[in-house]
Write a protein that holds these residues in place. Structure first.
Motif: not given
Ligand SMILES: Nc1ncnc2c1ncn2[C@@H]1O[C@H](COP(=O)(O)OP(=O)(O)OP(=O)(O)O)[C@@H](O)[C@H]1O
Ligand SMILES: [Mg+2]
Lengths: 481, 251
Positions: A435-462
């Motif tokens: 938030x202090x960097x201008x990112x709202x909570x929703x976006x922040x949560x989604x970024x963190x969750x997506x980061x958490x899932x990265x290893x799996x997402x990279x296995x999916x077709x693009x």
């Protein structure tokens, strides 16, 4: 204030985007399950005698079985007589021969779901088999696939056109008696996809199926069978959605994969069945049996992104029968509100130097419960076999739960099994930094969750990796404003 | 630029800021020193809107706008930047992705054109270089496994990317080696201009040799108890804070 309390609020405001009900005339069988129901379904499909018999045998076995209760999920007893076991959109009576003949309303439904059935799919080079309630409605790109010798059609059609393959392989990976839901599926399955890739052929495009349950009080029992002959290669994706309904609906699918010597099957799932509302009312009961058998040097890879369903019970598994065969399981399971998921995998190592990798990411939010259940078994013949398991949980808020149930059985001294597990949360401090960097909570949560899932997402077709990321966002966030 | 009047705030039912006054004009650099636990970080956190820091009285206006009612992200978009004393890690989210989301949102609010990926990457690499961080840090998770000094330089890099109007640096100098200290000071000095103001919280006079402040304040027990020019920092180094408390108590 961006506290975890706030995320909870946002999460609680989540809306299910695929939750519309389509106004399509359909023909639905009255509720109830008897031998006659089974015969009706079989007759409806004009099935040969052997298929009817196979179903009836399964039905009789099912009658003697009981609902499994070991999973970490709770739901009221299902009354199997309350469910309708067959529903077909009416306009399907004669069966469409090509995409042009498909009911435009039906196509509009897919559009609403954001499923790019025709043009977009063409651009993406994907062949689609769409299963609406119980029947396959459209299979695109058949010609191009036929050229390559690939068979991709509704399983109901394959029963007629390729009975030798069906007879040989149906129930060969998941035996009829395997479990309660699998037996039920054998008795009443209505449709699903069938794929056969001939020897040495690399399937020229991604194959894809979309499942949707539309009718109230119907169950969906699809059945998928994929056979990759020696040295062949195929990547298959299934997507699932269902409209919002107050009552719970049953989905009990069976998927069987056969990877013969040197073949490779990649099976990806994006599951977004209706999860129920904020109070936990309604939603799909998703009891699925998915299993693959890998012969010598073959490789099977399961990738799943599970965000939907009220209750999920699902363990895509690999039987690593042949020497040097490889099994992989990459999973993201997200639960919110009152959702319950008990999911994981089984890696059964039979052959020498077999290898398996399990990467499981569980995200729990709201009051949900998310369990990983995994079995790694090294049989006496599994000389030099290896497994690596990594199992991470992310908790959003403090009313949800994550559980891990790893089962390890090693019967060969040279087998190596590694298991790592972590549990983390999204902290208020992390959110504040965003938030202090201008990112709202929703976006922040989604970024963190997506980061958490990265290893799996990279296995999916693009293109589906992007879709999966968005799906997580939708599942977690309330509509803003 | 920023006007803080009689600001009072509490954390977990404990009063920390007890009527703090501070005026900072455009282009000015104000150093804040003071004993441990005096409320220096609290001031930064309250201005930035950290949850659980409750304002119980007073006001703070940034360019005439009351910021205390805004969400933290809105304050950031108004040009307020806080370089944290203890930057947290966000594993799995790359520094680059984080920066992009941050810069996009702040620029959008400020009516600036969005940077395309190529421009953005170029700029990010440039700023990394300016704070002597290898560009490979852009690919790593936000602060994930960074050393103490690297975290501080990463904060500064973000500040450079965002071009804020009010920069609050909370002990950005602690934990830095001598070379890094110079790098940071140079970075700050390069950003000094007539429209940008700085609050520099530090315990060490040394930093102020590099970043020469216009004013030095002593924050003790939740208030500014003494203000002066840069020579005050030297005096503090020599005498410590004890004499001020006495002076204050007597007043
Ligand atoms: N979240 C919190 N919960 C409880 N007390 C807190 C919290 N945050 C700050 N405090 C207390 O408020 C007081 C002021 O803390 P603050 O961090 O502002 O001090 P500081 O001046 O920055 O000190 P330092 O020079 O050590 O960094 C301290 O007594 C601290 O323990
Ligand atoms: Mg401090």
């Amino acid at each position: 204030m961006a506290t975890n309390a706030e995320i909870e609020q946002q999460i609680a405001g989540n809306e299910y985007k695929a939750g519309f009900i389509s106004d399509i005339e359909s023909e639905t069988l009255a509720a109830g399950l008897t031998e006659d129901t089974v015969r009706f379904i079989s007759a409806k499909k004009g099935e040969p005698e052997w298929m009817t018999e196979w179903r009836l045998k399964a039905f009789r076995q099912w009658l003697e079985m009981e609902t499994p209760e070991w999973a970490h999920v709770n739901f009221p007893k299902i009354d199997y007589q309350e469910i309708s076991y067959y529903s077909a959109p009416k306009s399907m009576e004669d069966g469409p021969q090509s995409l042009d003949e498909v009911d435009p309303e039906l196509l509009a439904v897919y559009d609403k779901l954001g499923i790019p059935l025709h043009e977009q799919m063409a651009l993406a080079g994907i062949a689609v088999d769409a299963v609406f309630d119980s029947v396959s409605v459209a299979t695109t790109f058949r010609d191009k696939l036929e050229e390559a010798g690939v068979i991709f059609m509704p399983i109901s059609e394959a029963v007629h056109k390729h009975p030798e393959l069906i007879k040989k392989y149906i129930g060969s990976v998941v035996p009829v008696r395997d479990n309660y839901f699998a037996a039920l599926n054998c008795a009443v399955f209505s449709d699903g996809s069938f794929v056969y890739i001939p020897k040495g052929v690399r399937c020229p495009m991604e194959l894809s199926t979309y499942f949707r349950i539309n009718e109230a009080k119907t169950g969906q029992f699809e059945r998928t069978l994929i056979i990759a002959d020696e040295g062949s290669h195929v990547s298959y994706l299934e997507g699932c959605t269902a409209p919002m309904r107050d009552e719970n609906q049953l989905h009990a699918a069976v998927v069987e994969l056969v990877a013969l010597d040197d073949a490779e099957i990649k099976y990806s799932t994006v599951q977004n069945w209706y999860p129920g509302d904020k109070e936990g009312k309604g939603g799909i009961y998703n009891f699925v049996t998915k299993r693959a058998i890998a012969h010598t040097n073959a490789k099977v890879s399961w990738t799943q992104v599970e965000t939907g369903s009220a209750v999920t019970w699902k363990y895509p598994s690999c039987i690593l029968k042949g020497d040097n065969s490889i099994g992989e399981f990459y999973s993201v399971a997200l639960t919110n509100n009152f959702q319950q998921a008990d999911t994981g995998t089984k890696m059964i190592h039979l052959g020498k130097n077999t290898k398996s990798t399990i990467i499981s990411k569980g995200i729990s939010a709201g009051k949900s419960s998310n369990a990983y259940r995994g079995l790694v078994r090294m049989n006496p013949g599994a000389e030099g076999a290896r497994n690596y398991t990594q199992c991470d949980s992310l908790l959003l808020g403090d009313k949800c739960a994550a559980h891990t149930f790893p089962y390890i059985e090693s019967k060969h001294p040279t087998a190596v099994i590694e298991h790592e597990a972590t549990t983390s949360t999204v902290s208020d401090d992390q959110l504040f930094l965003c938030q202090q960097r201008g990112i709202d909570t929703e976006k922040a949560v989604s970024m963190i969750v997506n980061g958490f899932c990265k290893e799996v997402f990279k296995e999916l077709p693009m293109e589906f990796a992007v879709e999966a990321g968005k799906l997580l966002e939708i599942s977690l966030e309330g509509s803003v404003g | 630029m920023i006007e803080i009047k009689n600001l009072q705030a509490k954390v977990e039912d404990k009063d920390i800021l007890k009527g703090l006054n501070l005026n900072i004009g455009p282009g000015e650099v104000h150093a804040i020193m003071g004993p441990n636990g005096a409320g220096k970080s609290t001031l930064g956190n309250v201005l930035a809107g950290r949850p659980n820091y409750e304002v119980t009285g007073g006001s703070a206006t940034l360019n005439g706008k009351n910021i205390l009612d805004l969400d933290p992200e809105e304050r950031a978009r108004e040009g307020l930047f806080l370089a944290f004393q203890y930057p947290v890690e966000i594993p799995g989210v790359s520094n680059l992705e984080f920066l992009k989301a941050s810069v996009d949102s702040v620029r959008e609010q400020q009516g600036k054109k969005a940077l395309d990926s190529v421009q953005f990457l170029k700029l990010a690499r440039e700023k990394c270089k300016a704070v002597n961080l290898d560009a490979s840090f852009l690919k790593r998770g936000v602060n994930e496994g960074f050393s103490g000094g690297e975290k501080k330089r990463n904060e500064l890099m973000q500040m450079m990317m965002l071009e804020p109007t009010l920069c609050i640096l909370d002990e950005t100098d602690s934990g830095l080696d001598i070379d890094a200290l110079q790098v940071v000071a140079e970075g700050v000095n390069a950003m000094r201009d007539e429209n940008r103001s700085f609050i520099v919280v530090t315990h060490y006079q040394r930093l102020l040799d590099y970043i020469v402040p216009d004013f030095v304040h002593v924050l003790a027990n939740g208030k500014i108890v003494k203000s002066g020019g840069k020579e005050l920092a030297l005096e503090l180094e020599e005498k410590g804070y004890g004499w001020l408390e006495n002076e204050n108590g007597a007043a």
